[in-house]
Design a protein around this motif. Structure first.
Motif, PDB file in Angstrom:
ATOM      1  N   PHE A 178      43.944  10.172  13.521  1.00 29.60           N
ATOM      2  CA  PHE A 178      44.318  10.524  12.152  1.00 29.60           C
ATOM      3  C   PHE A 178      45.821  10.712  12.047  1.00 29.60           C
ATOM      4  CE2 PHE A 178      45.134  13.707   8.820  1.00 29.60           C
ATOM      5  CZ  PHE A 178      44.509  13.101   7.738  1.00 29.60           C
ATOM      6  N   ASP A 179      46.446  10.061  11.068  1.00 30.41           N
ATOM      7  CA  ASP A 179      47.862  10.296  10.807  1.00 30.41           C
ATOM      8  C   ASP A 179      48.131  10.429   9.311  1.00 30.41           C
ATOM      9  OD1 ASP A 179      47.671   7.686   9.938  1.00 30.41           O
ATOM     10  OD2 ASP A 179      49.078   6.846  11.401  1.00 30.41           O
TER      11      ASP A 179
ATOM     12  N   PHE B 284      49.186  17.568  12.924  1.00 27.11           N
ATOM     13  CA  PHE B 284      48.295  18.341  12.064  1.00 27.11           C
ATOM     14  C   PHE B 284      46.956  18.612  12.744  1.00 27.11           C
ATOM     15  CE2 PHE B 284      44.506  17.612   9.459  1.00 27.11           C
ATOM     16  CZ  PHE B 284      44.454  18.812   8.760  1.00 27.11           C
ATOM     17  N   VAL B 285      46.470  17.642  13.549  1.00 24.72           N
ATOM     18  CA  VAL B 285      45.116  17.757  14.095  1.00 24.72           C
ATOM     19  C   VAL B 285      44.955  18.973  14.997  1.00 24.72           C
ATOM     20  CG1 VAL B 285      44.845  15.254  13.946  1.00 24.72           C
ATOM     21  CG2 VAL B 285      45.501  16.287  16.134  1.00 24.72           C
TER      22      VAL B 285
ATOM     23  N   ARG C 182      49.817  22.242   1.814  1.00 19.57           N
ATOM     24  CA  ARG C 182      50.102  23.152   2.912  1.00 19.57           C
ATOM     25  C   ARG C 182      49.549  22.611   4.225  1.00 19.57           C
ATOM     26  NH1 ARG C 182      47.996  27.964   2.848  1.00 19.57           N
ATOM     27  NH2 ARG C 182      49.850  29.202   3.361  1.00 19.57           N
ATOM     28  N   LEU C 183      49.077  21.364   4.202  1.00 18.59           N
ATOM     29  CA  LEU C 183      48.489  20.754   5.398  1.00 18.59           C
ATOM     30  C   LEU C 183      49.231  19.465   5.731  1.00 18.59           C
ATOM     31  CD1 LEU C 183      44.670  21.211   4.611  1.00 18.59           C
ATOM     32  CD2 LEU C 183      46.103  22.634   6.085  1.00 18.59           C
ATOM     33  N   THR C 184      50.237  19.570   6.606  1.00 19.30           N
ATOM     34  CA  THR C 184      50.957  18.398   7.086  1.00 19.30           C
ATOM     35  C   THR C 184      51.155  18.551   8.594  1.00 19.30           C
ATOM     36  OG1 THR C 184      53.252  19.189   6.986  1.00 19.30           O
ATOM     37  CG2 THR C 184      52.258  18.451   4.916  1.00 19.30           C
ATOM     38  N   HIS C 185      51.722  17.526   9.207  1.00 20.18           N
ATOM     39  CA  HIS C 185      51.965  17.642  10.643  1.00 20.18           C
ATOM     40  C   HIS C 185      53.144  18.561  10.946  1.00 20.18           C
ATOM     41  CE1 HIS C 185      55.072  14.089  11.139  1.00 20.18           C
ATOM     42  NE2 HIS C 185      55.313  14.811  10.070  1.00 20.18           N
TER      43      HIS C 185
ATOM     44  N   LEU D 200      47.666  16.076  23.383  1.00 24.09           N
ATOM     45  CA  LEU D 200      48.846  15.205  23.434  1.00 24.09           C
ATOM     46  C   LEU D 200      48.823  14.426  22.126  1.00 24.09           C
ATOM     47  CD1 LEU D 200      50.022  12.142  24.071  1.00 24.09           C
ATOM     48  CD2 LEU D 200      51.216  14.048  25.134  1.00 24.09           C
ATOM     49  N   VAL D 201      49.876  14.555  21.325  1.00 24.16           N
ATOM     50  CA  VAL D 201      49.838  13.998  19.972  1.00 24.16           C
ATOM     51  C   VAL D 201      51.060  13.132  19.681  1.00 24.16           C
ATOM     52  CG1 VAL D 201      48.474  15.935  19.078  1.00 24.16           C
ATOM     53  CG2 VAL D 201      50.971  16.045  18.984  1.00 24.16           C
TER      54      VAL D 201
END
Length: 330
Positions: free
Chosen positions: A54-55, A137-138, A172-175, A292-293
């Motif tokens: 997911f990105d 974000f994940v 309010r939900l970003t990486h 690891l992202v």
């Protein structure tokens, strides 16, 4: 007797030797490990490797949704023993690839709910997750699953703090927000959190004030250079102590010369060798999960970034296997 039972269970989940089957053949899985459905994992494995493709929360260059696939392919060259540390992870813990979370590529909130729902039963079963993103974000919904009963500490290696409050049309939900949201939700203990390697330009002089005000220890890259990695690792150990701890490694902690395939590269980062030293030096902490992202294979056709990611995932797997064996009394 218990040790013999554990040894027999663990032995069933060894990856095949490259001498038995070519590393470039078969179904691509993390480290060539067996693939299990998540529902089959409780009672069978200790560590589950999971992709979160997911990105949709990235604020710069996309592509990290293909990170799990790229890291899986690059990981097929890893072997059974860590030659630098002497750790044989597959002898210490039963490991398997649990596949990917079924994300919603166009809905951040829905994806957060799906990730948390995926990880919650694994956490309740005592399975240690090692995840590959995806954008950063994940990590937030993973922490919600792992920290719901007791907030965890954090070793966070990154070019960015990711403690923003959100700035995209009220989202309010970003990486750039995962650790702020996790602290607000009470699943991450800010006083047991250390962030290592931060660098690059910022939007405002007070950008890190909120995190520091919560007790987060921030170690910019310039400080790492002055004090040296051994001293920084010693401080990390002091900050997180002996409680349950999560490790989150953003591939953009590396200099773009070593990891160009990422969404928000910042020059002046770690070399590959320094990154390996840093992760290896964290051995012995009570890690209950890791990720690891931000590996974005489309931004690096050479595959260097995916290889860096896969190599670091193996090193992190060794840390988790050590922690599992210690908690088991092995």
């Amino acid at each position: 007797m218990a040790n013999e039972v554990d040894a027999a269970r663990i032995a069933r989940y060894h990856p095949p030797s490259g001498m038995a089957s070519p590393r470039f053949s078969g179904v691509s899985s993390f480290m060539r490990l067996p693939v299990l459905a998540p529902a089959e994992a409780p009672g069978r494995i200790d560590i589950g490797l999971i992709g979160i493709p997911f990105d949709g929360a990235t604020t710069n260059r996309p592509g990290a949704r293909l990170g799990p696939r790229g890291v899986r392919d690059a990981s097929t060259g890893t072997r059974a023993l860590n030659a630098a540390t002497g750790v044989p992870p597959y002898d210490l813990a039963a490991c398997a690839d649990l596949g990917d979370v079924c994300v919603n590529p166009i809905d951040v909130a829905a994806t957060a709910s799906r990730i948390e729902a995926f990880y919650t039963p694994l956490a309740e079963a005592g399975i240690v997750p090692l995840s590959v993103g995806g954008d950063h974000f994940v990590t937030y919904p993973v922490l919600r699953a792992l920290g719901r009963r007791r907030p965890v500490g954090l070793v966070h290696i990154d070019a960015h703090s990711d403690t923003d409050d959100g700035q995209y049309d009220g989202s309010r939900l970003t990486h750039g927000t995962p650790f702020r949201r996790a602290i607000e939700d009470g699943v991450l203990d800010p006083k047991r959190t250390i962030q290592i390697g931060l660098r690059g330009s910022v939007d405002a002089a007070d950008e890190l004030d909120w995190a520091r005000g919560q007790g987060v220890r921030i170690v910019p890259m310039d400080t790492v250079m002055v004090r040296g990695l051994p001293e920084i690792v010693a401080e990390a150990r002091t900050v997180v102590g002996d409680g349950p701890t999560y490790l989150s490694f953003d591939i953009d902690a590396l200099d773009p010369a070593y990891a160009p395939g990422t969404g928000t590269p910042e020059m002046g980062g770690f070399t590959s060798r320094e990154a390996l030293f840093l992760v290896r030096a964290l051995g012995g902490l009570d890690f209950v999960g890791a990720d690891l992202v931000e590996v974005a294979p489309p931004l690096d056709p050479s595959g260097i970034t995916a290889l860096a990611g896969a190599t670091l995932v193996f090193e992190i797997l060794c840390l988790l296997a050590q922690a599992v064996a210690t908690r088991r009394g092995g």
